[in-house]
Write an enzyme that holds these catalytic residues in place. Structure first.
Site, PDB file in Angstrom:
ATOM      1  N   GLY A 125       0.997  -1.282   0.073  1.00 57.66           N
ATOM      2  CA  GLY A 125       0.026  -0.124  -0.190  1.00 57.66           C
ATOM      3  C   GLY A 125       0.752   1.346  -0.027  1.00 57.66           C
ATOM      4  N   VAL A 137      17.129   8.832  -1.194  1.00 58.19           N
ATOM      5  CA  VAL A 137      17.738   7.773  -1.571  1.00 58.19           C
ATOM      6  C   VAL A 137      18.467   8.386  -2.980  1.00 58.19           C
ATOM      7  CG1 VAL A 137      17.725   5.376  -2.728  1.00 58.19           C
ATOM      8  CG2 VAL A 137      16.399   5.826  -0.683  1.00 58.19           C
ATOM      9  N   ARG A 181       1.080  -5.042  -5.044  1.00 57.48           N
ATOM     10  CA  ARG A 181       1.058  -6.408  -4.210  1.00 57.48           C
ATOM     11  C   ARG A 181       1.128  -7.664  -5.236  1.00 57.48           C
ATOM     12  NH1 ARG A 181      -0.667  -4.271   0.665  1.00 57.48           N
ATOM     13  NH2 ARG A 181      -2.502  -2.806   0.634  1.00 57.48           N
ATOM     14  N   GLY A 215       5.602  -1.900   3.523  1.00 62.87           N
ATOM     15  CA  GLY A 215       5.085  -2.431   5.033  1.00 62.87           C
ATOM     16  C   GLY A 215       5.701  -3.916   5.380  1.00 62.87           C
ATOM     17  N   ASP A 216       4.772  -4.583   6.004  1.00 65.45           N
ATOM     18  CA  ASP A 216       5.323  -5.774   6.505  1.00 65.45           C
ATOM     19  C   ASP A 216       5.550  -6.772   5.292  1.00 65.45           C
ATOM     20  OD1 ASP A 216       5.302  -7.801   8.544  1.00 65.45           O
ATOM     21  OD2 ASP A 216       3.216  -8.526   8.037  1.00 65.45           O
ATOM     22  N   SER A 225       6.315  -6.298   2.558  1.00 68.03           N
ATOM     23  CA  SER A 225       7.598  -5.917   1.455  1.00 68.03           C
ATOM     24  C   SER A 225       8.782  -6.170   2.201  1.00 68.03           C
ATOM     25  CB  SER A 225       7.485  -4.317   1.473  1.00 68.03           C
ATOM     26  OG  SER A 225       6.138  -3.930   0.947  1.00 68.03           O
ATOM     27  N   THR A 237       4.441   2.664   5.563  1.00 66.92           N
ATOM     28  CA  THR A 237       2.936   2.128   5.550  1.00 66.92           C
ATOM     29  C   THR A 237       2.262   3.053   6.665  1.00 66.92           C
ATOM     30  OG1 THR A 237       1.337   0.405   6.412  1.00 66.92           O
ATOM     31  CG2 THR A 237       3.820   0.193   7.269  1.00 66.92           C
ATOM     32  N   ASP A 248       2.479  -0.573  11.831  1.00 68.59           N
ATOM     33  CA  ASP A 248       2.009  -1.954  12.412  1.00 68.59           C
ATOM     34  C   ASP A 248       3.384  -2.879  12.500  1.00 68.59           C
ATOM     35  OD1 ASP A 248       2.363  -2.116   9.770  1.00 68.59           O
ATOM     36  OD2 ASP A 248       0.816  -3.764   9.437  1.00 68.59           O
ATOM     37  N   ARG A 297     -17.435  15.834  14.061  1.00 68.26           N
ATOM     38  CA  ARG A 297     -17.857  16.336  15.116  1.00 68.26           C
ATOM     39  C   ARG A 297     -18.678  17.491  14.990  1.00 68.26           C
ATOM     40  NH1 ARG A 297     -13.788  15.969  20.079  1.00 68.26           N
ATOM     41  NH2 ARG A 297     -14.800  17.375  21.499  1.00 68.26           N
ATOM     42  N   ARG A 352      -5.992  -3.195   9.717  1.00 74.91           N
ATOM     43  CA  ARG A 352      -6.612  -4.540   9.889  1.00 74.91           C
ATOM     44  C   ARG A 352      -6.011  -5.194  11.303  1.00 74.91           C
ATOM     45  NH1 ARG A 352      -4.940  -6.293   3.898  1.00 74.91           N
ATOM     46  NH2 ARG A 352      -3.357  -4.756   4.679  1.00 74.91           N
ATOM     47  N   GLU A 381     -14.954   9.689  22.013  1.00 74.92           N
ATOM     48  CA  GLU A 381     -15.414   9.257  23.134  1.00 74.92           C
ATOM     49  C   GLU A 381     -15.453   7.574  23.215  1.00 74.92           C
ATOM     50  OE1 GLU A 381     -16.897  11.757  21.452  1.00 74.92           O
ATOM     51  OE2 GLU A 381     -16.878  12.941  23.149  1.00 74.92           O
ATOM     52  N   ILE A 404      -8.887   8.010   1.179  1.00 76.40           N
ATOM     53  CA  ILE A 404      -8.534   9.445   1.655  1.00 76.40           C
ATOM     54  C   ILE A 404      -7.364   9.467   2.714  1.00 76.40           C
ATOM     55  CG2 ILE A 404      -9.336  11.551   3.017  1.00 76.40           C
ATOM     56  CD1 ILE A 404     -12.223  11.017   1.935  1.00 76.40           C
ATOM     57  N   GLN A 405      -7.317   8.184   3.575  1.00 74.68           N
ATOM     58  CA  GLN A 405      -6.143   8.376   4.434  1.00 74.68           C
ATOM     59  C   GLN A 405      -4.767   7.989   3.651  1.00 74.68           C
ATOM     60  OE1 GLN A 405      -7.659   5.590   7.948  1.00 74.68           O
ATOM     61  NE2 GLN A 405      -9.018   5.465   6.121  1.00 74.68           N
TER      62      GLN A 405
HETATM   63  O1  F6P Z   1      -1.383  -1.542   4.396  1.00 72.90           O
HETATM   64  C1  F6P Z   1      -2.135  -0.519   4.160  1.00 72.90           C
HETATM   65  C2  F6P Z   1      -3.284  -0.606   3.948  1.00 72.90           C
HETATM   66  O2  F6P Z   1      -3.950   0.838   3.847  1.00 72.90           O
HETATM   67  C3  F6P Z   1      -4.162  -1.070   5.131  1.00 72.90           C
HETATM   68  O3  F6P Z   1      -4.458  -0.279   6.030  1.00 72.90           O
HETATM   69  C4  F6P Z   1      -5.625  -1.516   4.484  1.00 72.90           C
HETATM   70  O4  F6P Z   1      -6.208  -2.525   5.108  1.00 72.90           O
HETATM   71  C5  F6P Z   1      -5.006  -2.211   3.054  1.00 72.90           C
HETATM   72  O5  F6P Z   1      -3.817  -1.341   2.644  1.00 72.90           O
HETATM   73  C6  F6P Z   1      -5.835  -1.929   1.865  1.00 72.90           C
HETATM   74  O6  F6P Z   1      -5.266  -2.452   0.853  1.00 72.90           O
HETATM   75  P1  F6P Z   1      -5.577  -2.187  -0.658  1.00 72.90           P
HETATM   76  O7  F6P Z   1      -5.086  -0.974  -1.148  1.00 72.90           O
HETATM   77  O8  F6P Z   1      -4.863  -3.565  -1.345  1.00 72.90           O
HETATM   78  O9  F6P Z   1      -7.164  -2.171  -0.750  1.00 72.90           O
END
Ligand code: F6P
Length: 318
Positions: free
Chosen positions: A10, A22, A71, A101-102, A104, A124, A128, A153, A170, A186, A249-250
């Site tokens: 991701g 780099v 991926r 991430g993990d 990779s 990532t 995690d 809010r 996840r 909350e 969006i995140q």
């Molecule tokens: O690992 C990053 C991440 O954004 C996770 O938070 C999320 O569950 C996953 O990738 C979504 O993956 P994809 O882009 O394959 O839908």
């Protein structure tokens, strides 16, 4: 000496800042650097181009990854890793920097076991990975989530409702945990904590009785879908409950100051460690210091859940 760099899994804001670091550090030290497009899938296909100092101009502030990502299921097999190592040899790439991430970092370990010289950089939004306090992209994702929580809010207050906000994560609830703390949520529903929905609903109702006009529940995606929680919470509290999934969006947007700096330090130090012949490592930030940790050792480090932050968030949102 020739270095290759790729981004995998991701995407995360700040990956471009790491690529830039780099490339610039390599060129400054008279080391050739090649960009490998589309992660391990691009490596397997030999989708590789030389980088110049201009290739990374004007990317520091951009989200996503100019190298793009993937991926690759085939790379996760023994045959895939062998083919990857062969392509690197064909292109005369002596060292590989893997940003991801993990999955990779596990790919990096598999290549290292075949004798490839690799350095991993944790990128990532999930945060995690147990070996580093922060991963590239996490701070920006939390900032994006926080901005959304603040907006949600406002409207939650006006309508005197409950709102469930679903964020990514996840197995690791860090995005929900940190944005929930800074956004004054909350309640937090995280994969690391057993959820007692009755207790959560009681807490929301007690807050309402004390005059609270808004209630935000942060939900990490690993715990289920926000729609199901909305139905259950509304049933139990009899308060109108709406929900929002922040989704991809995140993963986008201009990286924060923290992510740009983290990426710059890690990209710079990854190349320096290659020059010093200290490879087979992943870059980490621990207690404010930057260091390289042997990959296998790093991947064996468990991700520690910050129970103290969870407890603090619960106290501050009574
Ligand atoms: O690992 C990053 C991440 O954004 C996770 O938070 C999320 O569950 C996953 O990738 C979504 O993956 P994809 O882009 O394959 O839908």
């Amino acid at each position: 000496m020739r270095i290759g760099v790729l981004t995998s899994g991701g995407d995360a804001p700040g990956m471009n800042a790491a690529i830039r670091a780099v490339v610039r550090t390599a060129i400054f030290n008279k080391v050739e650097v090649y960009g490998i497009n589309r992660g391990f899938a691009g490596l397997l296909e030999g989708d590789i181009t030389p980088f110049s100092v201009y290739s990374v101009a004007d990317i520091l502030q951009r989200g996503g990854t100019i190298l793009r990502t993937s991926r690759s299921e085939f790379f996760a097999t023994e045959a895939g890793v062998k083919q990857g190592a062969k392509v690197l040899e064909e292109y005369g790439i002596d060292h590989l920097i893997i940003i991801g991430g993990d999955g990779s970092m596990n790919g990096a370990l598999a290549l290292q076991k075949l004798g490839v010289s690799v350095v991993g950089i944790p990128g990532t939004i999930d945060n995690d990975l147990g070996f580093t306090d922060y991963t590239i992209g996490f701070d920006t994702a939390v900032t994006t989530a926080l901005d959304a929580i603040s907006k949600i809010r406002d409207t939650t207050y006006s309508h005197n409702r409950i709102n469930v906000v679903q964020v990514m994560g996840r197995k690791c609830g860090d995005i929900a945990l940190y944005s929930g703390l800074s956004g004054g949520a909350e309640a937090l529903i995280l994969p690391e904590v057993e959820t007692d929905l009755d207790a959560i609903c009681l807490r929301l109702l007690q807050g309402k009785d004390r005059g609270k006009l808004h209630s935000i529940v942060m939900l990490a995606e690993g715990c289920g879908n926000y729609r199901d929680y909305c139905v259950k919470i509304e049933e139990k509290t009899q308060v109108t409950t709406k929900g929002t999934n922040l989704g991809y969006i995140q993963r986008g947007g201009s990286p924060s100051n923290m992510d740009r700096n983290l990426a710059s330090f890690m990209g710079y130090n990854a190349v320096l460690s290659i020059i010093k012949k200290e490879t087979g490592t992943v870059m980490a930030q621990r207690c404010g210091s930057y260091l390289g940790i042997p990959i296998e050792e790093a991947l064996a480090m468990p991700k520690i859940f910050r129970q103290d932050i969870y407890d603090m968030a619960s106290v501050l949102s009574i």
